[in-house]
Design an enzyme around this catalytic site. Structure first.
Site, PDB file in Angstrom:
ATOM      1  CE  LYS A 174       8.537  -7.751   6.799  1.00 36.64           C
ATOM      2  NZ  LYS A 174       7.361  -7.105   6.450  1.00 36.64           N
ATOM      3  CE1 TYR A 180      10.573  -5.140   2.200  1.00 42.52           C
ATOM      4  CE2 TYR A 180      12.362  -5.082   3.825  1.00 42.52           C
ATOM      5  CZ  TYR A 180      10.592  -5.499   3.403  1.00 42.52           C
ATOM      6  OH  TYR A 180      10.305  -6.524   4.417  1.00 42.52           O
ATOM      7  CG  ASN A 224       4.309  -6.762   8.211  1.00 43.43           C
ATOM      8  OD1 ASN A 224       5.244  -7.215   7.975  1.00 43.43           O
ATOM      9  ND2 ASN A 224       3.417  -6.734   6.501  1.00 43.43           N
ATOM     10  CG  HIS A 235      10.107 -10.007   2.759  1.00 39.24           C
ATOM     11  ND1 HIS A 235       9.773  -8.941   2.131  1.00 39.24           N
ATOM     12  CD2 HIS A 235      10.892 -10.940   1.393  1.00 39.24           C
ATOM     13  CE1 HIS A 235      10.326  -9.629   0.692  1.00 39.24           C
ATOM     14  NE2 HIS A 235      10.953 -10.577   0.799  1.00 39.24           N
ATOM     15  CD  GLU A 259      13.805 -10.787  -1.645  1.00 38.82           C
ATOM     16  OE1 GLU A 259      12.593 -11.575  -1.696  1.00 38.82           O
ATOM     17  OE2 GLU A 259      12.923  -9.431  -2.348  1.00 38.82           O
TER      18      GLU A 259
HETATM   19  P1  IDP Z   1       3.995  -6.746   1.485  1.00 38.36           P
HETATM   20  O1  IDP Z   1       5.515  -7.218   2.377  1.00 38.36           O
HETATM   21  O2  IDP Z   1       3.351  -7.482   1.302  1.00 38.36           O
HETATM   22  O3  IDP Z   1       5.440  -7.210  -0.109  1.00 38.36           O
HETATM   23  P2  IDP Z   1       4.313  -4.756   0.225  1.00 38.36           P
HETATM   24  O4  IDP Z   1       4.306  -3.619  -0.667  1.00 38.36           O
HETATM   25  O5  IDP Z   1       6.008  -5.176  -0.147  1.00 38.36           O
HETATM   26  O6  IDP Z   1       4.393  -5.750   1.079  1.00 38.36           O
HETATM   27  O7  IDP Z   1       5.707  -3.412   1.451  1.00 38.36           O
HETATM   28  C1  IDP Z   1       7.232  -3.716   1.907  1.00 38.36           C
HETATM   29  C2  IDP Z   1       6.910  -4.033   3.163  1.00 38.36           C
HETATM   30  O8  IDP Z   1       6.843  -2.087   3.940  1.00 38.36           O
HETATM   31  C3  IDP Z   1       5.479  -4.160   3.907  1.00 38.36           C
HETATM   32  O9  IDP Z   1       5.535  -6.342   4.837  1.00 38.36           O
HETATM   33  C4  IDP Z   1       5.571  -3.802   5.373  1.00 38.36           C
HETATM   34  O10 IDP Z   1       6.016  -3.582   6.926  1.00 38.36           O
HETATM   35  C5  IDP Z   1       5.997  -2.055   5.163  1.00 38.36           C
HETATM   36  N1  IDP Z   1       4.315  -1.367   4.789  1.00 38.36           N
HETATM   37  C6  IDP Z   1       4.168  -1.480   3.287  1.00 38.36           C
HETATM   38  N2  IDP Z   1       2.648  -0.063   3.314  1.00 38.36           N
HETATM   39  C7  IDP Z   1       3.048   0.430   4.292  1.00 38.36           C
HETATM   40  C8  IDP Z   1       2.700   1.271   5.183  1.00 38.36           C
HETATM   41  O11 IDP Z   1       1.731   2.059   4.337  1.00 38.36           O
HETATM   42  N3  IDP Z   1       2.407   1.357   6.143  1.00 38.36           N
HETATM   43  C9  IDP Z   1       3.749   0.944   6.941  1.00 38.36           C
HETATM   44  N4  IDP Z   1       4.162  -0.416   6.329  1.00 38.36           N
HETATM   45  C10 IDP Z   1       4.224  -0.677   5.118  1.00 38.36           C
END
Ligand code: IDP
Ligand code: MG
Length: 156
Positions: free
Chosen positions: A9, A49, A112, A115, A126
């Site tokens: 990212k 997304y 974070n 992905h 994807e």
């Molecule tokens: P993942 O990337 O671990 O699969 P997902 O729940 O699919 O997590 O969420 C996709 C992305 O959305 C996350 O990687 C993160 O960047 C963002 N995200 C998810 N939950 C939150 C939140 O509560 N606050 C801010 N960003 C979030």
């Protein structure tokens, strides 16, 4: 063999962590079979997304993912989807275990770093979204028979 879609990212690219993260996948024994840098459009971020549309963090997520270039990888191996997810760690950097990519390199809950596809269906979709025909290589690694036990015919 599975192929999973990994996105380093914008925060990973800006913080100069691409090499360290890619090295983890290479050292694990997974094969990098596709790689490119790109800037994700709003439309592509929205498609990628789509499952999160309407959630409180959705607009911020799309804004983040389109804010600066990313590095997109196709990563292959037996069980590569689950292996990559476990190497990534939990979604929030603040909660991810030490030893994982998110646990070792980040503290933020939205920035974070990475992905990874979460199922074979998501991976196929994807890879089709981010790579064109011919962009994912059929890599015949010379080292394959030392990465996997091939004595039974199939990689173990
Ligand atoms: P993942 O990337 O671990 O699969 P997902 O729940 O699919 O997590 O969420 C996709 C992305 O959305 C996350 O990687 C993160 O960047 C963002 N995200 C998810 N939950 C939150 C939140 O509560 N606050 C801010 N960003 C979030
Ligand atoms: Mg997810």
């Amino acid at each position: 063999m599975e192929t999973t879609l990994i996105i380093l990212k914008p925060d990973a690219v800006q913080r100069g962590l691409m090499g360290k993260i890619i090295t983890r996948f290479e050292e694990k024994g997974l094969a990098i079979v596709g790689m490119k840098m790109m800037t994700i459009s709003e439309e592509l971020a929205g498609t990628h997304y789509a499952d999160h549309a309407g959630k409180p963090f959705y607009n911020g997520l799309v804004g983040f993912m389109t804010s600066s270039p990313v590095c997109v990888l196709a990563v292959r191996g037996v069980g590569a989807i689950a292996i990559a997810r476990s190497m990534m760690g939990a979604t929030f950097g603040s909660k991810a275990d030490a030893g994982t990519i998110r646990g070792d390199f980040g503290v933020s809950n939205s920035f974070n770093l990475i992905h990874g596809s979460d199922s074979p269906e998501a991976a196929a979709k994807e890879i089709g979204l981010f790579f064109g025909e011919g962009d994912v290589q059929g890599l015949d690694r010379a080292i394959e028979s030392w990465v996997y036990d091939m004595s039974g015919g199939d990689p173990e």
